[in-house]
Motif scaffolding. Structure first.
Motif, mmCIF file in Angstrom:
data_model
loop_
_atom_site.group_PDB
_atom_site.id
_atom_site.type_symbol
_atom_site.label_atom_id
_atom_site.label_comp_id
_atom_site.label_asym_id
_atom_site.label_seq_id
_atom_site.Cartn_x
_atom_site.Cartn_y
_atom_site.Cartn_z
ATOM 1 N N PRO A 1 0.956 -1.154 -0.013
ATOM 2 C CA PRO A 1 -0.127 0.063 -0.010
ATOM 3 C C PRO A 1 0.818 1.251 -0.142
ATOM 4 N N THR A 2 0.604 2.283 -0.771
ATOM 5 C CA THR A 2 1.041 3.367 -0.726
ATOM 6 C C THR A 2 0.396 4.512 0.303
ATOM 7 N N PRO A 3 1.370 5.561 0.419
ATOM 8 C CA PRO A 3 0.654 6.585 1.504
ATOM 9 C C PRO A 3 -0.834 7.063 0.960
ATOM 10 N N PHE A 4 -0.844 6.982 -0.236
ATOM 11 C CA PHE A 4 -2.252 7.581 -0.779
ATOM 12 C C PHE A 4 -3.127 6.849 -0.448
ATOM 13 N N VAL B 1 -5.240 -10.676 -5.887
ATOM 14 C CA VAL B 1 -5.833 -11.014 -4.530
ATOM 15 C C VAL B 1 -5.651 -9.897 -3.752
ATOM 16 N N ASN B 2 -6.689 -9.375 -3.008
ATOM 17 C CA ASN B 2 -6.741 -8.336 -2.489
ATOM 18 C C ASN B 2 -6.717 -7.026 -3.148
ATOM 19 N N LYS B 3 -7.274 -6.833 -4.442
ATOM 20 C CA LYS B 3 -6.989 -5.897 -5.253
ATOM 21 C C LYS B 3 -7.634 -4.347 -4.803
ATOM 22 N N PHE B 4 -6.704 -3.416 -4.698
ATOM 23 C CA PHE B 4 -7.086 -2.036 -4.642
ATOM 24 C C PHE B 4 -8.175 -1.760 -5.654
ATOM 25 N N PRO C 1 -12.615 15.947 -5.638
ATOM 26 C CA PRO C 1 -11.301 15.409 -6.240
ATOM 27 C C PRO C 1 -10.577 14.572 -5.504
ATOM 28 N N ILE C 2 -11.154 13.755 -4.498
ATOM 29 C CA ILE C 2 -10.513 12.968 -3.943
ATOM 30 C C ILE C 2 -10.832 11.194 -4.079
ATOM 31 N N ALA C 3 -9.995 10.375 -4.218
ATOM 32 C CA ALA C 3 -10.119 8.896 -4.614
ATOM 33 C C ALA C 3 -10.314 8.185 -3.311
ATOM 34 N N TYR C 4 -11.453 7.302 -3.349
ATOM 35 C CA TYR C 4 -11.535 6.413 -2.087
ATOM 36 C C TYR C 4 -11.230 4.998 -2.620
ATOM 37 N N PHE C 5 -10.880 4.107 -1.700
ATOM 38 C CA PHE C 5 -10.760 2.762 -2.009
ATOM 39 C C PHE C 5 -11.333 1.698 -1.286
ATOM 40 N N ASP C 6 -11.706 0.685 -1.839
ATOM 41 C CA ASP C 6 -12.235 -0.617 -1.061
ATOM 42 C C ASP C 6 -11.151 -1.607 -1.848
#
Length: 744
Positions: free
Chosen positions: A523-526, A585-588, A597-602
């Motif tokens: 995982p990146t800081p982003f 596996v565990n694809k962001f 303008p903010i991206a979110y992740f699952d």
């Protein structure tokens, strides 16, 4: 008086007796089609140990005794047919033209050893080399613009001018970007802006497809792109100006100086800008536009201490500096972005089979963004230090490589938001360190003619350890859902196997390979800072897991190559096929909220991409005309995990080179793309972009007025003018560019 005459006669006569008269043979070595100069061509007297090598300007000089003038002069280069010419004819010529080969020769020449791509150090894989002559005088704006012509590449461009490159329908952070073998890393989201790379300073682009690399990091799920800059130039000064659509213009100047063919000093500067107007009906051109400005500096110092034995390869010490700047302003949306990327690197190659590369990279990014509901201000400064040490051994049929890699990333991040009088802010210093250990073993059977002439078995192992830390984290109520006590550490091992076989028949030469193994991406800081809040989840989202993303892959490749000798209209052909499978596996998975303008992740626990790449090349009229046809088809299990990717791309190209003229026709088709956005009602909506077909044209001419060289190029992009409006701007619209230049 008589004594003086005798002494003078003696001084003249003795050298003539002891040193027989000689002939000076000099000239330039050129490409038979484009007339470009050819450096590093081996030139020698047949059956004699008298020879030299053409320099960076293609020049050479040989001094040959009169008694040997009944012999032949040989010109040899790995990529061209060998030229054999009688010496008595060579002494009256100033230019020597070499005809390009389709199948490179197996001879050990200076060029063959000095021009080896770094990617050959890794496992066998599918790759493409794009040489400068294919793009340097054509209307490509930047590296992303050029790469988009490849069948495996898709470009994601934002309105602010930022361009991300993806390979094989993966995501931008699945691609590892190198600049002269040095990794360019964005310490925030690990997605680099390809629009910052100026092509005038690029010698070659190495495009590696697939997740088969171990040497360049564990996270290259889709591939690796290595930008090889010009470290030597065949001129002292060069100026180029381009003008075109959107009131665009850019110019660059390049300076170069060689000292005794050992030390090279070079510097270049580029500056450009363009302005685009909104096409929406409710706005006027005078008040609604976006404007982009860019500039770049490049400087290098190279000391070449290679010896005269080409088998020893290149031995050099180089210092390299690069800086790219970009500014973006949208006066309608009150949106602005400035970014600066700076790289300083040092590289040692070839000393006792040892390579050492170290670099430091700075990245500054400031963005202002306003909507009808809120105003954002985001800033991050990133510092990235890297060190890579490699040692190579050759033991009979074995080749061994051991490498250690260290990366240290520092990210200063600040985000502020104002909404209806409510303010929140988040800031902090985030640290990430990574240690990597690589071992590659290659076993090779002796090459010999036959049905199976070559066989390689390769194995690579990589171990990585990553640690995270943070300092001075401050946040207001309602800000980022980040826990300062969250300082995860990860480690992973990856193993890859590859085999490569080469065979020859009287009909064609066949190359085949198979690779299998695993990769890991941390995982990146982003991603650590962009975890969505639970209230935003619905049935399409899963609870995010801040753990490494893993990939297992299998790839099989086959290429058939035929070269016709003699005077045939069709000089040869090449057909290649590549089939690959990527299991994640565990694809962001990334998504955006409307007008934010903010991206979110699952995370998607299981996803996959299967694909087939194929290409056909035809070489006509001694390679003066080359046809290329490419097709890529992908089967994507979850398009929300790989947003805005076409699953089908077709390309058709015709390249022409003759007597200083060069031309290209590039036709292509991209299928429909789609992505997801979360509305203000927390419901997912799909955004489709229709598929399209288009055509690009390039034509150019080079003129030589020794010692000057002039060139001009005219390009038409998107000839069919398939306008697609996005946020009021036209995409895929027709564009024109004119480029002129001069060098000395």
């Amino acid at each position: 008086m008589g004594k003086h005459c005798f002494r003078i006669f003696t001084l003249i006569l003795i050298p003539l007796i002891l040193y027989p008269s000689t002939q000076i043979i000099t000239g330039k070595v050129r490409h038979a089609n484009s007339y470009d100069i050819l450096p590093y061509v081996s030139i020698y007297l047949e059956n004699r140990s008298i020879g030299t090598t053409s320099d960076e300007e293609g020049r050479f000089l040989l001094q040959i005794a009169d008694s040997l003038m009944d012999g032949y002069l040989i010109f040899q280069h790995v990529s061209f047919d060998t030229l054999r010419i009688p010496l008595y004819k060579a002494k009256d010529k100033s230019d020597f033209y070499l005809i390009p080969r389709i199948i490179p020769s197996g001879e050990i020449t200076v060029e063959a050893m000095r021009n080896q791509p770094d990617i050959l150090l890794d496992l066998p894989q599918s790759f493409t080399l794009i040489e400068a002559k294919r793009f340097e005088r054509r209307g490509y704006i930047d590296a992303a613009d050029l790469l988009s012509t490849d069948q495996n590449v898709q470009v994601q461009e934002e309105l602010n001018g930022k361009k991300a490159v993806v390979l094989r329908a993966g995501n931008p952070d699945d691609v590892t970007l190198l600049y002269n073998g040095v990794r360019l890393r964005n310490g925030y989201d690990n997605v680099f802006d390809f629009s910052l790379i100026n092509l005038t300073d690029v010698r070659r682009i190495e495009l590696i497809r697939g997740s088969n690399t171990s040497l360049y990091g564990p996270e290259a799920f889709s591939g690796v792109i290595n930008i090889v800059p010009r470290m030597h130039r065949a001129y002292n000064i060069r100026f180029q100006q381009r003008i075109g659509s959107y009131a665009s213009g850019d110019w660059n100047v390049q300076l170069n100086y060689n000292i005794k063919e050992r030390l090279n000093l070079s510097y270049s500067y580029q500056q450009g800008a363009y302005k685009r107007f909104y096409l929406a009906e409710d706005t006027t051109a005078e008040e609604s536009y976006l404007k982009n400005k860019s500039s770049s500096h490049t400087a290098s110092i190279v000391y070449d201490f290679s010896d005269e034995n080409p088998a020893d390869g290149e031995q050099s010490l180089s210092l390299f500096f690069w800086q790219g700047n970009a500014e973006y302003k949208n006066n309608l949306a009150a949106d602005a972005l400035t970014r600066m990327n700076r790289l300083l690197s040092a590289r040692l190659i070839g000393w006792r089979s040892f390579r050492l590369t170290t670099s430091y990279q700075w990245l500054n990014n400031d963005q202002y963004y306003a909507t009808d509901r809120a105003f954002w201000k985001r800033r991050f400064d990133s510092g990235y230090f890297s060190l890579r040490a490699e040692k190579h051994w050759t033991l009979a049929r074995w080749k061994l490589l051991a490498a250690y890699q260290y990366e240290d990333t520092r990210l200063n991040f600040e985000n502020k938001r104002e909404q209806s009088g409510y303010k929140n802010a988040f800031s902090g210093l985030f640290l990430q360190k990574q240690h990597g250990f690589v071992g590659i073993i290659k076993w090779r059977l002796p090459e010999e003619k036959g049905v199976i002439s070559l066989a390689n078995l390769d194995l690579s192992y990589r171990y990585d350890r990553v640690s995270n830390d943070n300092r001075n984290v401050t946040k207001q109520t309602g800000g980022y859902p980040f826990d300062p006590s969250q300082k995860p550490a990860w480690s992973a091992s990856t193993l890859r196997f590859s085999s490569h076989f080469k065979g020859e028949t009287r009909f064609f030469i066949a190359n085949a390979y198979i690779t299998a193994g695993s990769n890991v991406k941390f995982p990146t800081p982003f991603q650590m800072l962009s975890i969505p809040q639970p209230r935003r989840f619905n049935s399409l989202a899963t609870v995010p897991q801040l753990s490494p993303e893993k990939n297992r892959s299998l790839e099989v490749g086959l290429s058939l190559l035929k070269e016709n000798t003699g005077l045939h209209s069709i000089n040869g052909w090449e057909i290649s096929f590549n089939y690959f499978q990527n299991y994640y596996v565990n694809k962001f998975r990334m998504y955006y909220r409307e007008a934010i303008p903010i991206a979110y992740f699952d995370n998607v626990q299981n996803a996959n991409i299967f694909g087939l790449d194929s290409k056909v090349k035809l070489f006509l009229l001694r390679s003066k005309v080359i046809f290329e046809f490419g097709l890529s088809k992908y089967f994507i299990s979850d398009k929300a995990a790989f947003p805005f990717k076409s699953d089908l791309k077709f390309t058709a190209d015709m390249h022409v080179e003759h007597a200083g003229f060069n031309g290209q026709i590039h036709a292509y088709y991209l299928s429909e793309q789609s992505g997801w956005v979360v509305g203000r009602d927390d419901v997912f909506y799909e955004i489709p972009l229709p598929g399209y077909t288009n055509l690009d044209l390039h034509i150019g001419k080079t003129f030589e007025l020794d010692p000057l060289k002039l060139f001009a190029d005219f390009s038409v992009r998107n000839l069919f003018d398939n306008k697609t409006l996005l946020s009021g701007f036209a995409l895929r619209d027709r564009r024109f560019y004119l480029t002129v230049g001069i060098q000395y």
